[in-house]
Design a protein around this motif. Structure first.
Motif, short mmCIF file in Angstrom:
data_model
loop_
_atom_site.label_atom_id
_atom_site.label_comp_id
_atom_site.label_asym_id
_atom_site.label_seq_id
_atom_site.Cartn_x
_atom_site.Cartn_y
_atom_site.Cartn_z
N GLN A 150 37.38 38.49 47.52
CA GLN A 150 38.77 38.61 47.08
C GLN A 150 38.93 39.82 46.16
OE1 GLN A 150 40.27 35.18 45.02
NE2 GLN A 150 42.37 35.93 44.98
N ALA A 151 37.98 40.02 45.26
CA ALA A 151 38.07 41.14 44.32
C ALA A 151 37.90 42.49 45.01
CB ALA A 151 37.02 40.98 43.22
N PHE A 152 37.12 42.52 46.09
CA PHE A 152 36.86 43.77 46.81
C PHE A 152 37.90 44.08 47.88
CE2 PHE A 152 31.92 43.36 46.22
CZ PHE A 152 32.08 43.61 44.87
N GLU A 153 38.78 43.14 48.17
CA GLU A 153 39.76 43.33 49.26
C GLU A 153 40.59 44.60 49.04
OE1 GLU A 153 43.62 41.07 51.30
OE2 GLU A 153 42.48 40.10 49.70
N GLY A 154 40.61 45.47 50.02
CA GLY A 154 41.41 46.69 49.96
C GLY A 154 40.79 47.81 49.15
N ALA A 155 39.61 47.58 48.56
CA ALA A 155 38.98 48.61 47.73
C ALA A 155 38.30 49.66 48.61
CB ALA A 155 37.97 47.98 46.79
N TYR A 156 38.42 50.91 48.20
CA TYR A 156 37.70 51.99 48.86
C TYR A 156 36.25 52.02 48.39
CZ TYR A 156 36.33 56.71 50.28
OH TYR A 156 35.67 57.78 50.83
#
Length: 277
Positions: free
Chosen positions: A70-76
């Protein structure tokens, strides 16, 4: 977790720690990146300070894959840090290698493009008959795991933190002088981090930012970037423990003797750490 802007996102694991603060602030101050600060304590003093500066604070269980996904979602990008289980503020169960594997797996599953992993050199079981040094070897093994799963990454190599002289401590006053015990020969060159907090705040964040921007702006597949899956050591100055010993003598006026810690003593210390004594 939806982004709050069109900026690329970096998720910083243990974002309120010394390394995490430096990386978070450098990316935020660039004006280019949206920063997610991952922490177990989102209402802590450091987390609230980073929030007031405009960063997004995310409560995360570093041993829970669902929370990391969840925390990494969408992170480059992800800045990845593992914590020694014997660290005084660490209350979870996973060893450092298991933490690193979990973060790498979650990053890949979340389609993160780049992972920056805070690492140390591999020591191995044969060095001085110690049977390995988990603090170092677990991080080095994590480098290999990240490479094996094909996740683009750079391994940020931290060096000797000179302020450990005070915080461990390694210097003891005896008979009107001082004994300085360490495992490294007196005049062996070492790359130091001068006062770890000052080094981290000054050098680590901008370095991580420059590496990440090099990948993002390369215009080529990240797997083909020349820094992909390489160790990038960072340090503030090069010297010897003899230099440190002489500086202690200069500042304190005490005659300082640099001694080499015995292998037997190192083994006892290692056993104490492993047994949580």
């Amino acid at each position: 977790m939806s982004p709050s802007s069109d900026k690329p996102i970096i998720a910083v694991v243990t974002g309120t720690g010394a390394q995490g603060r430096a990386v978070s602030r450098a990316f935020h101050k660039s004006g280019i990146w949206e920063v997610r600060v991952l922490t177990r304590n989102p209402t802590g003093e450091v987390a609230m300070a980073l929030k007031s500066e405009g960063m997004t604070i995310v409560q995360a269980d570093f041993e829970g894959k669902a929370a990391l996904l969840q925390a990494f979602e969408g992170a480059y990008a992800v800045y990845s840090v593992t914590i020694p289980p014997w660290h005084q503020s660490y209350t979870n169960k996973l060893g450092e290698y298991e933490q690193g594997v979990l973060q790498a797996d979650a990053a890949k599953e979340a389609n993160v493009q780049l992972i920056l992993f805070s690492t140390l050199p591999y020591v191995g079981p044969d060095y001085m008959g110690l049977g390995g040094v988990e603090l170092y070897d677990a991080k080095a093994r994590t480098n290999d795991y990240i490479t094996s799963i094909g996740l683009p990454g750079v391994y940020i190599g931290t060096s000797a933190f000179i302020d450990n002289v005070h915080s461990w401590p390694l210097v003891k006053e005896v008979d009107g002088g001082a004994i300085w015990s360490f495992v490294v020969d007196k005049e062996k060159p070492v790359v130091f981090l001068v006062n770890s907090r000052q080094w981290v705040e000054r050098d680590l964040g901008p370095t991580a930012l420059a590496i990440t921007e090099s990948f993002r702006l390369s215009g080529t597949p990240l797997a083909e970037h020349p820094l992909n899956h390489t160790i990038q050591p960072i340090g503030s100055w090069r010297g010897t423990w003899g230099d440190v010993s002489r500086e202690i003598q200069k500042q304190t006026g005490l005659e300082t003797r640099h001694t080499i810690m015995s292998v037997k003593l190192i083994r006892v210390s290692s056993l104490q750490v492993d047994a949580d004594i």
